[in-house]
Design a protein around this motif. Structure first.
Motif, PDB file in Angstrom:
ATOM      1  N   ILE A  30       1.128  -1.392   0.043  1.00 57.15           N
ATOM      2  CA  ILE A  30      -0.048  -0.156   0.310  1.00 57.15           C
ATOM      3  C   ILE A  30       0.646   1.087  -0.075  1.00 57.15           C
ATOM      4  CG2 ILE A  30      -1.071   1.590   0.935  1.00 57.15           C
ATOM      5  CD1 ILE A  30      -2.212  -1.268   2.472  1.00 57.15           C
ATOM      6  N   ILE A  31       0.523   1.903  -1.110  1.00 60.06           N
ATOM      7  CA  ILE A  31       1.678   3.130  -0.651  1.00 60.06           C
ATOM      8  C   ILE A  31       0.167   4.523  -0.625  1.00 60.06           C
ATOM      9  CG2 ILE A  31       2.793   5.600  -2.356  1.00 60.06           C
ATOM     10  CD1 ILE A  31       3.887   1.817  -2.707  1.00 60.06           C
ATOM     11  N   PRO A  32       1.379   5.020   1.085  1.00 58.75           N
ATOM     12  CA  PRO A  32       0.626   5.328   1.981  1.00 58.75           C
ATOM     13  C   PRO A  32       1.276   7.302   0.744  1.00 58.75           C
ATOM     14  CG  PRO A  32       2.318   5.611   2.868  1.00 58.75           C
ATOM     15  CD  PRO A  32       2.413   4.169   1.508  1.00 58.75           C
ATOM     16  N   THR A  33      -0.732   7.891   0.864  1.00 58.35           N
ATOM     17  CA  THR A  33      -0.460   9.354   1.179  1.00 58.35           C
ATOM     18  C   THR A  33       0.534  10.116   2.196  1.00 58.35           C
ATOM     19  OG1 THR A  33      -1.406   9.477  -0.518  1.00 58.35           O
ATOM     20  CG2 THR A  33      -1.457  11.779   1.002  1.00 58.35           C
ATOM     21  N   ASN A  86     -12.913   6.933   2.624  1.00 59.73           N
ATOM     22  CA  ASN A  86     -13.234   6.192   1.372  1.00 59.73           C
ATOM     23  C   ASN A  86     -11.169   6.397   1.873  1.00 59.73           C
ATOM     24  OD1 ASN A  86     -14.864   5.687   0.041  1.00 59.73           O
ATOM     25  ND2 ASN A  86     -14.305   8.313  -0.651  1.00 59.73           N
ATOM     26  N   PHE A  87     -10.987   7.276   3.522  1.00 60.24           N
ATOM     27  CA  PHE A  87      -9.097   7.139   4.423  1.00 60.24           C
ATOM     28  C   PHE A  87      -9.667   6.760   5.654  1.00 60.24           C
ATOM     29  CE2 PHE A  87      -9.384   9.024  -0.181  1.00 60.24           C
ATOM     30  CZ  PHE A  87      -8.250   8.262  -0.911  1.00 60.24           C
ATOM     31  N   VAL A 136       0.319   9.399   8.133  1.00 64.88           N
ATOM     32  CA  VAL A 136       0.161   9.345   7.024  1.00 64.88           C
ATOM     33  C   VAL A 136      -1.533   9.038   6.366  1.00 64.88           C
ATOM     34  CG1 VAL A 136       2.391   8.293   6.145  1.00 64.88           C
ATOM     35  CG2 VAL A 136       0.872   6.736   7.204  1.00 64.88           C
ATOM     36  N   LYS A 137      -1.789   8.925   5.223  1.00 63.85           N
ATOM     37  CA  LYS A 137      -3.419   7.979   4.872  1.00 63.85           C
ATOM     38  C   LYS A 137      -3.640   7.453   3.661  1.00 63.85           C
ATOM     39  CE  LYS A 137      -5.484  11.044   1.035  1.00 63.85           C
ATOM     40  NZ  LYS A 137      -5.943  12.206   0.550  1.00 63.85           N
ATOM     41  N   ILE A 138      -4.207   6.000   4.459  1.00 68.64           N
ATOM     42  CA  ILE A 138      -4.483   4.884   3.482  1.00 68.64           C
ATOM     43  C   ILE A 138      -5.955   4.237   3.156  1.00 68.64           C
ATOM     44  CG2 ILE A 138      -2.074   4.210   4.559  1.00 68.64           C
ATOM     45  CD1 ILE A 138      -4.101   2.030   6.060  1.00 68.64           C
ATOM     46  N   PRO A 139      -6.251   4.096   2.039  1.00 65.97           N
ATOM     47  CA  PRO A 139      -7.498   3.650   1.750  1.00 65.97           C
ATOM     48  C   PRO A 139      -7.955   3.031   2.927  1.00 65.97           C
ATOM     49  CG  PRO A 139      -5.874   3.313  -0.462  1.00 65.97           C
ATOM     50  CD  PRO A 139      -5.267   3.453   0.929  1.00 65.97           C
ATOM     51  N   LYS A 140      -9.352   3.716   3.667  1.00 68.37           N
ATOM     52  CA  LYS A 140      -9.804   2.546   4.045  1.00 68.37           C
ATOM     53  C   LYS A 140     -10.412   1.206   4.280  1.00 68.37           C
ATOM     54  CE  LYS A 140     -14.051   3.263   6.741  1.00 68.37           C
ATOM     55  NZ  LYS A 140     -15.573   4.341   6.825  1.00 68.37           N
TER      56      LYS A 140
END
Length: 148
Positions: A30-33, A86-87, A136-140
């Protein structure tokens, strides 16, 4: 007869499709933001913590706490309005010093969970006390998140 056999073979070949579009192969990276990374001043709110934030209320509390504590050695939040439909947010911090970093270096999804790898890529030797952090933020996801 040859035509019938040829038709049967053709039917068999075309009916044996190799469509694996619905099959997920694990592990997946998973590539985080990145939202923000830096250091908090010494405080009594956060110690050695691995926190998953999945709602606006908890996110607002964290940002308010950051304002109260004071952020040092940091860039600004890259975003503050998170779409929690979504996140989710992953927040890691520890008690160390202002020249040591805490880094989310890898996030892997397996069939049963999400594994977040946390490291200190830079270790300093100053005598001050600060709280390096990384958000960081990742998809839920509904899978359990494991920190290592």
């Amino acid at each position: 007869m040859k035509t019938t056999i040829l038709l049967l073979i053709s039917f068999f070949i075309f009916s044996c499709s190799n469509d694996n579009d619905d099959v997920i192969v694990y592990p997946q990276t998973i590539i985080p933001t990145e939202i923000i990374k830096g250091h908090l001043n010494y405080n009594n709110i956060y110690g050695n913590e691995n926190i998953v934030i999945s709602n606006t209320s908890d996110w607002q509390t964290l940002m308010t706490n950051f304002s109260t504590i004071g952020v040092i050695n940091s860039t600004a939040f890259s975003e503050t309005n998170i779409d929690f439909q979504n996140f989710i947010i992953i927040f890691v911090t520890e008690v160390f010093n202002s020249t040591t970093t805490i880094d989310i270096t890898n996030i892997q999804e397996s069939a049963n969970n999400i594994i977040v790898t946390v490291e200190n890529l830079q270790v300093g030797v100053t005598a001050d006390v600060a709280h390096p952090f990384h958000i960081v933020k990742i998809p839920k996801t509904t899978k359990p998140i494991i920190f290592q």
